[in-house]
Design a protein around this motif. Sequence first.
Motif, PDB file in Angstrom:
ATOM      1  N   GLU A 205       0.818  -1.219   0.000  1.00 27.73           N
ATOM      2  CA  GLU A 205       0.000   0.000   0.000  1.00 27.73           C
ATOM      3  C   GLU A 205       0.850   1.268   0.000  1.00 27.73           C
ATOM      4  OE1 GLU A 205      -3.093  -0.134  -0.321  1.00 27.73           O
ATOM      5  OE2 GLU A 205      -3.559  -2.214   0.205  1.00 27.73           O
ATOM      6  N   PRO A 206       0.300   2.380  -0.497  1.00 32.48           N
ATOM      7  CA  PRO A 206       1.032   3.653  -0.418  1.00 32.48           C
ATOM      8  C   PRO A 206       1.433   4.021   1.014  1.00 32.48           C
ATOM      9  CG  PRO A 206      -0.882   3.896  -1.864  1.00 32.48           C
ATOM     10  CD  PRO A 206      -0.990   2.541  -1.232  1.00 32.48           C
ATOM     11  N   LEU A 207       0.608   3.624   2.005  1.00 30.75           N
ATOM     12  CA  LEU A 207       0.957   3.926   3.403  1.00 30.75           C
ATOM     13  C   LEU A 207       2.261   3.255   3.814  1.00 30.75           C
ATOM     14  CD1 LEU A 207      -2.361   3.809   5.457  1.00 30.75           C
ATOM     15  CD2 LEU A 207      -0.796   5.729   5.195  1.00 30.75           C
ATOM     16  N   ASP A 208       2.568   2.110   3.186  1.00 30.20           N
ATOM     17  CA  ASP A 208       3.811   1.424   3.507  1.00 30.20           C
ATOM     18  C   ASP A 208       5.009   2.229   3.003  1.00 30.20           C
ATOM     19  OD1 ASP A 208       2.197  -0.635   4.480  1.00 30.20           O
ATOM     20  OD2 ASP A 208       2.154  -1.648   2.540  1.00 30.20           O
ATOM     21  N   VAL A 209       4.843   2.893   1.851  1.00 28.71           N
ATOM     22  CA  VAL A 209       5.902   3.768   1.333  1.00 28.71           C
ATOM     23  C   VAL A 209       6.170   4.875   2.353  1.00 28.71           C
ATOM     24  CG1 VAL A 209       6.540   5.426  -0.471  1.00 28.71           C
ATOM     25  CG2 VAL A 209       5.323   3.314  -1.089  1.00 28.71           C
ATOM     26  N   LEU A 210       5.071   5.444   2.855  1.00 26.05           N
ATOM     27  CA  LEU A 210       5.171   6.505   3.854  1.00 26.05           C
ATOM     28  C   LEU A 210       5.985   6.045   5.066  1.00 26.05           C
ATOM     29  CD1 LEU A 210       3.137   8.959   3.247  1.00 26.05           C
ATOM     30  CD2 LEU A 210       2.219   8.397   5.479  1.00 26.05           C
ATOM     31  N   ALA A 211       5.654   4.838   5.558  1.00 27.34           N
ATOM     32  CA  ALA A 211       6.321   4.311   6.747  1.00 27.34           C
ATOM     33  C   ALA A 211       7.808   4.100   6.477  1.00 27.34           C
ATOM     34  CB  ALA A 211       5.663   3.000   7.171  1.00 27.34           C
ATOM     35  N   LEU A 212       8.146   3.555   5.292  1.00 24.56           N
ATOM     36  CA  LEU A 212       9.546   3.302   4.969  1.00 24.56           C
ATOM     37  C   LEU A 212      10.311   4.607   4.753  1.00 24.56           C
ATOM     38  CD1 LEU A 212       8.935   0.205   2.710  1.00 24.56           C
ATOM     39  CD2 LEU A 212      10.494   0.243   4.664  1.00 24.56           C
ATOM     40  N   GLU A 213       9.648   5.584   4.112  1.00 25.93           N
ATOM     41  CA  GLU A 213      10.307   6.871   3.881  1.00 25.93           C
ATOM     42  C   GLU A 213      10.657   7.553   5.197  1.00 25.93           C
ATOM     43  OE1 GLU A 213      11.292   8.698   0.805  1.00 25.93           O
ATOM     44  OE2 GLU A 213      11.407   6.513   0.675  1.00 25.93           O
ATOM     45  N   LYS A 214       9.789   7.373   6.192  1.00 30.82           N
ATOM     46  CA  LYS A 214      10.016   8.018   7.486  1.00 30.82           C
ATOM     47  C   LYS A 214      11.276   7.522   8.170  1.00 30.82           C
ATOM     48  CE  LYS A 214       5.393   8.947   9.031  1.00 30.82           C
ATOM     49  NZ  LYS A 214       4.492   8.216   9.920  1.00 30.82           N
ATOM     50  N   THR A 215      11.682   6.279   7.863  1.00 26.85           N
ATOM     51  CA  THR A 215      12.906   5.755   8.483  1.00 26.85           C
ATOM     52  C   THR A 215      14.129   6.509   7.971  1.00 26.85           C
ATOM     53  OG1 THR A 215      13.383   4.130   6.749  1.00 26.85           O
ATOM     54  CG2 THR A 215      11.926   3.426   8.515  1.00 26.85           C
ATOM     55  N   GLY A 216      14.045   7.030   6.744  1.00 29.11           N
ATOM     56  CA  GLY A 216      15.178   7.749   6.170  1.00 29.11           C
ATOM     57  C   GLY A 216      16.305   6.832   5.758  1.00 29.11           C
ATOM     58  N   VAL A 217      16.124   5.516   5.903  1.00 28.42           N
ATOM     59  CA  VAL A 217      17.187   4.547   5.652  1.00 28.42           C
ATOM     60  C   VAL A 217      17.208   4.090   4.191  1.00 28.42           C
ATOM     61  CG1 VAL A 217      17.919   2.175   6.166  1.00 28.42           C
ATOM     62  CG2 VAL A 217      17.285   3.721   8.025  1.00 28.42           C
ATOM     63  N   TYR A 218      16.035   3.982   3.599  1.00 26.06           N
ATOM     64  CA  TYR A 218      15.930   3.409   2.266  1.00 26.06           C
ATOM     65  C   TYR A 218      16.084   4.475   1.190  1.00 26.06           C
ATOM     66  CZ  TYR A 218      14.104   0.805  -1.690  1.00 26.06           C
ATOM     67  OH  TYR A 218      13.951   0.211  -2.915  1.00 26.06           O
ATOM     68  N   LYS A 219      16.920   4.213   0.226  1.00 32.91           N
ATOM     69  CA  LYS A 219      17.201   5.217  -0.803  1.00 32.91           C
ATOM     70  C   LYS A 219      16.916   4.716  -2.217  1.00 32.91           C
ATOM     71  CE  LYS A 219      18.746   8.337   2.086  1.00 32.91           C
ATOM     72  NZ  LYS A 219      17.725   9.321   2.488  1.00 32.91           N
ATOM     73  N   GLY A 220      16.228   3.592  -2.334  1.00 39.49           N
ATOM     74  CA  GLY A 220      15.930   3.053  -3.658  1.00 39.49           C
ATOM     75  C   GLY A 220      14.557   3.463  -4.152  1.00 39.49           C
ATOM     76  N   LEU A 221      14.019   2.711  -5.106  1.00 36.47           N
ATOM     77  CA  LEU A 221      12.696   2.978  -5.661  1.00 36.47           C
ATOM     78  C   LEU A 221      11.648   2.058  -5.002  1.00 36.47           C
ATOM     79  CD1 LEU A 221      13.729   3.128  -9.443  1.00 36.47           C
ATOM     80  CD2 LEU A 221      13.663   4.997  -7.765  1.00 36.47           C
ATOM     81  N   TYR A 222      10.394   2.258  -5.375  1.00 34.03           N
ATOM     82  CA  TYR A 222       9.324   1.433  -4.822  1.00 34.03           C
ATOM     83  C   TYR A 222       8.499   0.797  -5.938  1.00 34.03           C
ATOM     84  CZ  TYR A 222      10.119   3.606  -0.290  1.00 34.03           C
ATOM     85  OH  TYR A 222      10.677   4.028   0.884  1.00 34.03           O
ATOM     86  N   HIS A 223       7.682  -0.174  -5.540  1.00 29.77           N
ATOM     87  CA  HIS A 223       6.613  -0.653  -6.409  1.00 29.77           C
ATOM     88  C   HIS A 223       5.426  -0.978  -5.509  1.00 29.77           C
ATOM     89  CE1 HIS A 223       5.111  -2.279 -10.234  1.00 29.77           C
ATOM     90  NE2 HIS A 223       4.378  -3.061  -9.430  1.00 29.77           N
ATOM     91  N   VAL A 224       4.313  -0.281  -5.739  1.00 27.18           N
ATOM     92  CA  VAL A 224       3.136  -0.466  -4.879  1.00 27.18           C
ATOM     93  C   VAL A 224       2.170  -1.442  -5.559  1.00 27.18           C
ATOM     94  CG1 VAL A 224       1.238   0.670  -3.675  1.00 27.18           C
ATOM     95  CG2 VAL A 224       3.420   1.884  -4.001  1.00 27.18           C
ATOM     96  N   LEU A 225       1.913  -2.567  -4.899  1.00 26.44           N
ATOM     97  CA  LEU A 225       1.055  -3.609  -5.475  1.00 26.44           C
ATOM     98  C   LEU A 225      -0.430  -3.242  -5.400  1.00 26.44           C
ATOM     99  CD1 LEU A 225       2.758  -6.742  -3.862  1.00 26.44           C
ATOM    100  CD2 LEU A 225       2.891  -6.059  -6.276  1.00 26.44           C
ATOM    101  N   HIS A 226      -0.786  -2.423  -4.436  1.00 24.86           N
ATOM    102  CA  HIS A 226      -2.200  -2.110  -4.151  1.00 24.86           C
ATOM    103  C   HIS A 226      -2.967  -3.358  -3.752  1.00 24.86           C
ATOM    104  CE1 HIS A 226      -2.139   2.129  -5.097  1.00 24.86           C
ATOM    105  NE2 HIS A 226      -1.231   1.818  -6.012  1.00 24.86           N
ATOM    106  N   GLY A 227      -2.460  -4.008  -2.720  1.00 25.52           N
ATOM    107  CA  GLY A 227      -3.128  -5.175  -2.171  1.00 25.52           C
ATOM    108  C   GLY A 227      -2.182  -6.353  -2.039  1.00 25.52           C
TER     109      GLY A 227
END
Lengths: 203, 203
Positions: A88-110
Amino acid sequence: MSDVAPPVAALVEEFSKLPGVGVKTAQRLTFYILRSPTDQARRLSEAIMRVKESIIYCSRCFNITETDPCSICRNGNRDQEIICVVEEPLDVLALEKTGVYKGLYHVLHGALSPLNNVGRKDIRIDELLKRLAEGSTREVILATNPGFEGDFTADIIKRGIKEELRLPHLQVTSLARGLPLGSDLEYADEGTLSRALEGRREL
Amino acid sequence: MSDVAPPVAALVEEFSKLPGVGVKTAQRLTFYILRSPTDQARRLSEAIMRVKESIIYCSRCFNITETDPCSICRNGNRDQEIICVVEEPLDVLALEKTGVYKGLYHVLHGALSPLNNVGRKDIRIDELLKRLAEGSTREVILATNPGFEGDFTADIIKRGIKEELRLPHLQVTSLARGLPLGSDLEYADEGTLSRALEGRREL
């Protein structure tokens, strides 16, 4: 509600359609809006419509965005060779908040859910395999939710990568499972504890 | 939240200003809006503004209304000689749902609270006394919330009526206190139980 002013009844009804909001909460929210400054109510009202009018899905990673591609996909400072796959997009939000991950994402939407009739065509798995087939990815992190559906989804994606793509140099990883920070070993469930044991590391 | 689309961040912020809504809930609501049909989001957005634009306070009873006087004050079928005094418009809603009460209301918009600096001028007590002074009321039901502030407010109003108005034929009553329906005597608090004992009735 017979003698309640119709606009009040209408707002109670609309609020109670939101997830986790029952009639009592909807009434409280409605009376809060009634008492709050008009400016604040207008900001909420307008923010709701602005989200609907301006938010689209990124055609690369399917995260929500105002521009296509999204700001993460366009950001040249991010590692273009790693893709983190989330539900989910909310998972991107959670990972971005860590500041640790610097790669790209892919959101499955489910996540795949045979019980709820959510199959491979209902989520963005094929779009992910197509991205990976381009050959410019070094690592794909399967960060679906720990649990039956998330693990099943990760497994199907892993098989898709191994059997359909045949990219020997593409590394497939998943997030570490174990005891969450600040938790109490005594209260950890068996699944978490056995994963923590299996994944033990030398100090 | 650095790379989150600004309209999304704005809606999360506006939702989290609502009472009882934390950041996590605000995020959930925002993503729900994102996924819901535009029509539904528009109905919520418009209902918020319509409440702000069309709702006023009745100049007689101070309940919320679209017309002044409100539909309850204008309803000739209701007993014009009984006034039920409540703290909030939501209390009117609760009483109306019972279908039992057929008189008028007076909404105080709060309760006296010396600790929170809410005094007599901050709620609609003087307006109530002025209505009662007109002499057309037979009974006034003080239906403030059971508890320190509500009881204190009822007491001040009762004294106001007795000492300032001198209307010997005006009956002042309050709602019965006792065990709520469906409750368990075993778990009733001491205050409720002692009120239930004091108010016992012959069968």
